[in-house]
Design a protein around this motif. Structure first.
Motif, short mmCIF file in Angstrom:
data_model
loop_
_atom_site.label_atom_id
_atom_site.label_comp_id
_atom_site.label_asym_id
_atom_site.label_seq_id
_atom_site.Cartn_x
_atom_site.Cartn_y
_atom_site.Cartn_z
N PRO A 187 0.84 -1.21 0.00
CA PRO A 187 0.00 0.00 0.00
C PRO A 187 0.87 1.25 0.00
CG PRO A 187 0.07 -0.97 2.19
CD PRO A 187 0.76 -1.95 1.28
N VAL A 188 0.27 2.37 -0.34
CA VAL A 188 1.03 3.62 -0.35
C VAL A 188 1.42 3.99 1.08
CG1 VAL A 188 -0.06 4.47 -2.45
CG2 VAL A 188 -1.09 5.00 -0.23
N ASP A 189 2.46 4.79 1.20
CA ASP A 189 3.01 5.20 2.49
C ASP A 189 2.30 6.46 2.97
OD1 ASP A 189 4.50 6.03 4.63
OD2 ASP A 189 6.44 5.61 3.71
N SER A 190 1.36 6.31 3.87
CA SER A 190 0.59 7.47 4.36
C SER A 190 1.46 8.46 5.12
CB SER A 190 -0.57 6.99 5.24
OG SER A 190 -0.10 6.22 6.32
N SER A 191 2.48 7.97 5.81
CA SER A 191 3.37 8.88 6.55
C SER A 191 4.17 9.75 5.58
CB SER A 191 4.32 8.09 7.45
OG SER A 191 5.18 7.25 6.69
N ILE A 195 3.07 10.80 2.71
CA ILE A 195 2.14 11.81 2.22
C ILE A 195 2.08 12.98 3.20
CG2 ILE A 195 -0.27 12.31 1.66
CD1 ILE A 195 -0.59 9.39 0.84
N LYS A 196 2.01 12.67 4.48
CA LYS A 196 1.97 13.73 5.50
C LYS A 196 3.26 14.53 5.52
CE LYS A 196 -1.20 11.16 8.50
NZ LYS A 196 -1.37 10.48 9.82
N ALA A 197 4.39 13.84 5.37
CA ALA A 197 5.68 14.53 5.37
C ALA A 197 5.80 15.45 4.15
CB ALA A 197 6.82 13.52 5.36
N ALA A 198 5.32 14.98 3.01
CA ALA A 198 5.37 15.80 1.80
C ALA A 198 4.46 17.02 1.95
CB ALA A 198 4.96 14.97 0.59
N GLU A 239 -0.66 17.71 -5.52
CA GLU A 239 -1.22 16.36 -5.42
C GLU A 239 -0.28 15.33 -6.06
OE1 GLU A 239 -3.90 15.53 -3.67
OE2 GLU A 239 -3.89 17.65 -3.09
N ILE A 240 0.34 15.70 -7.16
CA ILE A 240 1.30 14.80 -7.81
C ILE A 240 2.49 14.56 -6.90
CG2 ILE A 240 2.93 14.58 -9.72
CD1 ILE A 240 0.91 16.10 -11.47
N CYS A 241 2.99 15.61 -6.26
CA CYS A 241 4.12 15.47 -5.34
C CYS A 241 3.80 14.49 -4.22
CB CYS A 241 4.48 16.83 -4.75
SG CYS A 241 5.29 17.97 -5.88
N SER A 295 4.10 9.08 -1.78
CA SER A 295 3.43 7.91 -1.22
C SER A 295 3.94 6.61 -1.85
CB SER A 295 1.92 8.02 -1.44
OG SER A 295 1.56 7.81 -2.79
N ILE A 296 4.44 6.71 -3.08
CA ILE A 296 4.95 5.53 -3.78
C ILE A 296 6.43 5.30 -3.46
CG2 ILE A 296 5.43 4.53 -6.05
CD1 ILE A 296 2.97 6.17 -7.07
N TYR A 297 7.22 6.36 -3.51
CA TYR A 297 8.67 6.22 -3.37
C TYR A 297 9.17 6.47 -1.96
CZ TYR A 297 9.13 5.98 -8.44
OH TYR A 297 9.05 5.59 -9.75
N GLY A 298 8.31 7.03 -1.12
CA GLY A 298 8.75 7.40 0.23
C GLY A 298 9.23 8.83 0.26
N TYR A 299 9.44 9.34 1.48
CA TYR A 299 9.89 10.72 1.64
C TYR A 299 11.14 10.73 2.51
CZ TYR A 299 9.92 15.70 2.42
OH TYR A 299 10.30 17.01 2.45
N PRO A 300 12.17 11.51 2.15
CA PRO A 300 12.22 12.44 1.02
C PRO A 300 12.27 11.71 -0.34
CG PRO A 300 14.31 12.44 2.21
CD PRO A 300 13.39 11.57 2.98
N ILE A 301 11.74 12.37 -1.36
CA ILE A 301 11.66 11.77 -2.69
C ILE A 301 13.02 11.82 -3.36
CG2 ILE A 301 10.52 11.89 -4.93
CD1 ILE A 301 8.26 13.47 -3.54
N LYS A 302 13.46 10.66 -3.86
CA LYS A 302 14.73 10.64 -4.56
C LYS A 302 14.56 11.26 -5.95
CE LYS A 302 14.24 6.13 -6.83
NZ LYS A 302 14.88 4.82 -7.09
#
Length: 232
Positions: free
Chosen positions: A16-20, A22-25, A44-46, A51-58
């Motif tokens: 599943p997507v990473d909800s944490s 999303i909040k960090a972004a 929304e795209i960010c 949510s897919i790659y995790g945060y921070p986004i590489k």
């Protein structure tokens, strides 16, 4: 051996997507000196990417667009304003960067691969980014018979999975598309079956059907879905 159970096993492993993330972004976006949510869909795209790659986004520098081409046998019912010969013509135009997707990918620095997974007629020339993975020469006319066998359908799905796996180490992000005359009849039939929405909302003119052609397209889809019991 790859079969339907292998497919279900793969699906079960999708995380599943990473909800944490999303909040960090969202927190990071709100820290910027700008009105809240002023970037609209870009924000929304960010968050989706996070949510897919995790945060921070590489960095997502290495990009690949995979476009699959195939023909739809239901064209026999007169549901398209274009002939079946257009599929290889347009696909080759994409390879030569004179169709929109070819222009977009070249301009944006995205590698484009065109996959012949089911064109009735072949592209005569060879291209370094033309991939031959033909399952069959166009689907059957689903108004009269099943478009594909279960084995053919699974082969097509697994081909898509293999294409990504073969390139997973070379790219950070993938996008996908398709090309095939009468494809909106096929996709509308699937959408109609899944959503059970009003046929007038689900089905459009595709490449520019006349009023008469659009009515016939709707009729073909409704009757085929009733015959196969897709609403049951």
């Amino acid at each position: 051996m790859k079969d339907i159970n292998f497919l279900f096993d793969l699906i079960s492993k999708i995380e599943p997507v990473d909800s944490s993330a999303i909040k960090a972004a969202q927190t990071e976006l709100d820290r910027k000196m700008k009105p809240k949510d002023c970037l609209g869909v870009l924000e929304e795209i960010c968050k989706k990417v996070a949510s897919i790659y995790g945060y921070p986004i590489k960095k997502l520098d290495r990009k690949c667009h995979i476009l699959v081409s195939a023909d739809n046998g239901v064209i026999e019912e007169g549901v398209s304003s274009c002939p079946i010969e257009y599929t290889p013509i347009v696909s080759e135009a994409m390879l030569n960067n004179i169709a929109c997707i070819g222009i977009f990918t070249k301009t944006l620095g995205v590698d484009l691969n065109v996959v012949d997974i089911g064109m009735k007629n072949d592209i005569k020339r060879e291209y370094p980014n033309l991939i031959h993975r033909k399952v069959k020469r166009g689907t059957n006319n689903f108004y009269k018979e099943k478009a594909m066998s279960m084995e053919e359908c699974l082969q097509a799905i697994f081909t898509g999975i293999d294409l990504i796996n073969e390139r997973a180490n070379d790219y950070d992000i993938f996008s996908n598309g398709e090309m095939g005359i009468a494809n909106t009849t096929t996709s509308s039939a699937l959408l109609y079956s899944v959503t059970r929405e009003n046929i007038d909302i689900v089905v459009g003119r595709g490449g520019g059907l006349s009023d008469e052609g659009l009515s016939k397209k709707k009729k073909i889809i409704v009757e085929a879905c009733e015959r196969y019991g897709t609403f049951d």
